[in-house]
Design a protein around this motif. Structure first.
Motif, PDB file in Angstrom:
ATOM      1  N   ASN A 541       0.857  -1.184   0.000  1.00  0.00           N
ATOM      2  CA  ASN A 541       0.000   0.000   0.000  1.00  0.00           C
ATOM      3  C   ASN A 541       0.891   1.231   0.000  1.00  0.00           C
ATOM      4  O   ASN A 541       1.601   1.486   0.983  1.00  0.00           O
ATOM      5  N   TRP A 542       0.866   1.987  -1.094  1.00  0.00           N
ATOM      6  CA  TRP A 542       1.707   3.184  -1.217  1.00  0.00           C
ATOM      7  C   TRP A 542       0.828   4.417  -1.106  1.00  0.00           C
ATOM      8  O   TRP A 542       0.004   4.675  -1.996  1.00  0.00           O
ATOM      9  N   CYS A 560      -1.913   3.640  -3.766  1.00  0.00           N
ATOM     10  CA  CYS A 560      -1.756   2.692  -4.868  1.00  0.00           C
ATOM     11  C   CYS A 560      -1.420   1.342  -4.256  1.00  0.00           C
ATOM     12  O   CYS A 560      -0.378   1.181  -3.603  1.00  0.00           O
ATOM     13  N   THR A 561      -2.297   0.395  -4.423  1.00  0.00           N
ATOM     14  CA  THR A 561      -2.109  -0.953  -3.883  1.00  0.00           C
ATOM     15  C   THR A 561      -1.533  -1.817  -4.993  1.00  0.00           C
ATOM     16  O   THR A 561      -2.220  -2.131  -5.963  1.00  0.00           O
ATOM     17  N   ARG A 562      -0.259  -2.169  -4.865  1.00  0.00           N
ATOM     18  CA  ARG A 562       0.425  -2.926  -5.920  1.00  0.00           C
ATOM     19  C   ARG A 562       0.688  -4.353  -5.484  1.00  0.00           C
ATOM     20  O   ARG A 562       1.258  -4.597  -4.405  1.00  0.00           O
ATOM     21  N   GLU A 564       2.606  -7.855  -6.375  1.00  0.00           N
ATOM     22  CA  GLU A 564       3.685  -8.495  -7.132  1.00  0.00           C
ATOM     23  C   GLU A 564       3.436  -9.997  -7.135  1.00  0.00           C
ATOM     24  O   GLU A 564       3.187 -10.595  -6.085  1.00  0.00           O
ATOM     25  N   ARG A 571       0.118  -6.022 -10.618  1.00  0.00           N
ATOM     26  CA  ARG A 571      -1.204  -5.411 -10.772  1.00  0.00           C
ATOM     27  C   ARG A 571      -1.307  -4.255  -9.790  1.00  0.00           C
ATOM     28  O   ARG A 571      -0.830  -4.352  -8.654  1.00  0.00           O
ATOM     29  N   ALA A 572      -1.924  -3.147 -10.228  1.00  0.00           N
ATOM     30  CA  ALA A 572      -2.020  -1.963  -9.390  1.00  0.00           C
ATOM     31  C   ALA A 572      -3.466  -1.490  -9.308  1.00  0.00           C
ATOM     32  O   ALA A 572      -4.150  -1.384 -10.336  1.00  0.00           O
ATOM     33  N   VAL A 574      -5.481   1.818  -7.825  1.00  0.00           N
ATOM     34  CA  VAL A 574      -5.400   3.147  -7.232  1.00  0.00           C
ATOM     35  C   VAL A 574      -6.687   3.380  -6.450  1.00  0.00           C
ATOM     36  O   VAL A 574      -7.787   3.230  -6.999  1.00  0.00           O
ATOM     37  N   ASP A 592      -7.608   0.395 -12.090  1.00  0.00           N
ATOM     38  CA  ASP A 592      -7.189  -0.992 -11.948  1.00  0.00           C
ATOM     39  C   ASP A 592      -6.377  -1.357 -13.178  1.00  0.00           C
ATOM     40  O   ASP A 592      -6.903  -1.375 -14.297  1.00  0.00           O
ATOM     41  N   CYS A 599       3.416   1.989  -9.980  1.00  0.00           N
ATOM     42  CA  CYS A 599       3.516   1.984  -8.517  1.00  0.00           C
ATOM     43  C   CYS A 599       4.584   1.026  -8.008  1.00  0.00           C
ATOM     44  O   CYS A 599       4.596   0.697  -6.817  1.00  0.00           O
ATOM     45  N   GLY A 600       5.462   0.584  -8.873  1.00  0.00           N
ATOM     46  CA  GLY A 600       6.583  -0.253  -8.471  1.00  0.00           C
ATOM     47  C   GLY A 600       7.892   0.491  -8.631  1.00  0.00           C
ATOM     48  O   GLY A 600       7.921   1.707  -8.892  1.00  0.00           O
TER      49      GLY A 600
END
Length: 673
Positions: A541-542, A560-562, A564, A571-572, A574, A592, A599-600
């Motif tokens: 969670n950024w 931004c929930t990324r 991995e 997948r990101a 917002v 989405d 966001c990585g």
């Protein structure tokens, strides 16, 4: 009498001249070509085999005289063209150098390296592929070869390259190492038989940072140099044992050939008790299973599944272990097989490591880890007529956190975990109750936990159980972290990147155990449902921006929930978090994106927008950008602009607006939807 024309002979002398030109180019630029091949080859080969394969790709690129000579003659004036934009000749003006000796050799290297990913999906990772799809790998007996380790940036770039296919890696390498522009790269990839060169170039653009010189320096480092390697011995004792065992086995095969045929025919008729034949037999022998010493995890720099000891009450049950290995080699129809996306289910090519063998909730469970970085779980019921199950999951580059636990069994709404030997403390907590402290979790002597409630992946989202684990101080002092069960063997590591500080450097992900992180996860935890059973490795969670809402609407956060995945793609989501009466009120997902670097580490700039209704009933278009955004502009149904990282303008509820942002250092950034 008729006159018979003389038989035409091939121009062997000309062929030899062309091959000598190609050989001169290969020798002169050998380190450069090997580095290019190493970047393009699949990282899944492992560093040792990737080093050998890179050398094999380049050496095999040299054609044979008469049979494999170049179809297009190498121009004499371009015999020694150089890489990185220094070639003296080009082909059709594209800048690809395919008309020069170096360019022609580079094209052959690309074709062969890319062929590695065109092997049949069912082909075992370390067994030889058909000759048309593989170069002959040099043999190195008794040694393991590794490029020199790079820094954090090089490791991050290597992981990013592992998340795309060979075509994208080739496009990235050609632009960075060779200095080719996008048009030249597309042309060269088309000649190398890439199906969609334009798409490969687009995906490669998502890998590189804006600082192309920095990317070139990273690719030029020791991390990607297969010509400067370190050596380590393989398992010396096991190697000696195998040599002796091979000699004994050869003698026995000579003496008992006829008996072996009879036994093979007999075991075929027994169905489930059939043993694997041929080269797989020693690999799948329970006596050959690798077992790690109980305290090795505290005395190694590689804290992952290779440091797990064998635990459980049935580690000496050779019959159970044999059934598990045979089911892995050749699953009968009664065995249910599942795998997380991108995980191979082929038999192991080396004896796997035994992690666990015991009884859990009415089933005999065996857990393996193999050299292909997979965790494999075999479970058979202790009673009844139900069939066995075989589950596969990837564990590439697992570490203290992502290698900290494995789901060992599930029943109903609960799951039991097998914890890593370095876990000193375990508790459970509810993400939707951020102010409630964790509750102690009972753990048996074999490392198996008590049943933990599973998150509800359907219906009402009124609780989200997670494990809070703490590593032993022998590994990392006071290091606690969160993991959650999303339906795969490996639980998902949850992290948090805090809001950007004023004039402060970019923040880095940290463990999601602090108050601010828990509050953010309390409002976004339910969005994890969309990631179930997708092979997710970690989710961060950024908090990339904060904003004061119009009309005294209070503060709002943009996250931004990324996610991995173990196989690479990310997948990101917002999410917009306005002020709320409840700390668990779900955030609003405004964008989405799948298969993205957003966001990585290689997608650090983001701009997003949404419609928002003020307490007065008026509607606004809101937008926010990450710390490098200096100005936001709106066009379309309404127009406006604002300096800084936040923007708000009055607009109808369904107004179509195009949002863009200016980024510090130049360039524009479109909004993500």
């Amino acid at each position: 009498m008729p006159i018979v024309p003389p038989q035409q002979r091939p121009d062997v002398r000309r062929d030899r001249t062309d091959v000598r030109q190609a050989e001169a180019a290969l020798v002169e630029h050998y380190p450069h070509l090997v580095r290019l091949a190493y970047v393009v080859l699949p990282p899944g080969l492992g560093r040792h085999r990737r080093v050998l394969a890179a050398h094999a790709v380049v050496q095999r690129a040299l054609p044979a005289v008469g049979g494999g000579a170049p179809t297009a003659r190498v121009p004499a004036q371009s015999r020694r063209s150089r890489p990185t934009g220094e070639a003296t000749g080009t082909d059709s003006g594209t800048g690809t150098d395919t008309g020069t000796a170096y360019g022609w050799m580079r094209l052959r290297v690309l074709r062969t390296a890319l062929a590695y990913e065109r092997r049949p999906r069912w082909w075992p990772g370390r067994l030889p592929a058909p000759a048309a799809l593989r170069p002959t790998v040099p043999v190195v007996w008794g040694l393991r070869l590794f490029p020199r380790a790079g820094g954090v940036d090089e490791l991050a770039l290597d992981r990013a390259l592992s998340r795309v296919d060979g075509a994208a890696r080739a496009a990235f390498a050609l632009q960075v190492l060779e200095g080719l522009d996008a048009s030249a790269v597309r042309d060269l990839l088309a000649r190398a038989a890439v199906d969609d060169p334009a798409d490969a170039v687009r995906r490669a653009a998502g890998l590189g940072s804006p600082d192309r010189d920095g990317a070139r320096a990273m690719l030029g480092s020791g991390e990607f140099d297969p010509c400067t390697v370190q050596t380590r011995p393989s398992d010396l004792l096991r190697r000696r044992q195998r040599v002796r065992a091979a000699a004994v086995a050869a003698a026995l095969c000579v003496l008992a050939g006829g008996l072996a045929v009879a036994v093979e025919e007999s075991t075929r008729a027994t169905g489930a008790d059939r043993r694997p034949a041929g080269a797989l037999a020693p690999v799948l022998d329970p006596a050959e299973l690798l077992r790690t010493a109980a305290e090795q995890w505290a005395d190694t720099s590689r804290v992952d599944f290779t440091a797990w000891p064998a635990r459980g009450g049935r580690t000496s049950d050779t019959e159970l272990l044999g059934r598990a290995l045979r089911a892995w080699a050749e699953p009968p129809g009664s065995v249910r097989v599942s795998a997380t996306p991108g995980t191979g289910t082929v038999p192991p090519v080396e004896p796997p490591r035994l992690l666990f063998a015991g009884e859990v909730d009415g089933a005999a469970v065996v857990l393996f880890h193999d050299s292909a970085d997979r965790v494999v779980r075999y479970a058979e019921p202790l009673s009844g007529t139900g069939g066995a199950a075989l589950d596969f999951a990837r564990t590439d580059d697992a570490d203290v956190t992502t290698g900290g636990a494995v789901v060992i069994g599930r029943t109903g709404d609960g799951a039991r975990f097998l914890l890593a030997p370095w876990i000193a403390e375990s508790t459970t907590r509810d993400l939707l109750a951020p102010d409630t402290p964790g509750r102690p979790l009972a753990v048996g002597r074999d490392g198996v936990t008590a049943a933990v409630p599973r998150p509800a992946l359907g219906g009402a989202c009124d609780a989200w159980p997670v494990l809070q684990l703490r590593s032993s101080e022998r590994i990392v002092e006071k290091h606690a972290f969160l993991v959650t069960d999303l339906g795969d063997l490996a639980p998902v590591h949850l992290t948090y990147t805090p809001k950007p500080g004023r004039a402060a450097p970019a923040r880095q992900p940290r463990e999601a155990t602090g108050p601010e992180a828990l509050l953010a996860w309390a409002r976004t935890a339910c969005s994890l449902r969309t990631l179930s059973a997708a092979g997710v490795r970690s989710v961060n969670n950024w908090a990339f921006a904060e904003q004061k809402l119009p009309e005294g609407g209070g503060p709002a956060d943009w996250l931004c929930t990324r996610a991995e995945t173990w196989r690479g793609p990310g997948r990101a989501l917002v999410q917009f978090l306005p002020a709320a009466a409840s700390p668990t009120e779900p955030a609003t997902v405004v964008a989405d994106r799948g298969d993205t670097a957003l966001c990585g580490r290689f997608g650090q700039h983001v701009l997003a927008g949404t419609h928002w209704k003020a307490p007065s009933g008026r509607w606004y278009v809101l937008a926010a950008g990450s710390r490098a955004v200096t100005r936001i502009e709106a066009k379309g149904a309404v127009r406006g602009s604002a300096d800084g990282t936040a923007f708000a303008v009055r607009a109808p509820r369904d107004a179509e607006v195009e949002l863009t942002a200016a980024v510090r250092g130049g360039g524009t950034l479109p909004a993500v939807y």
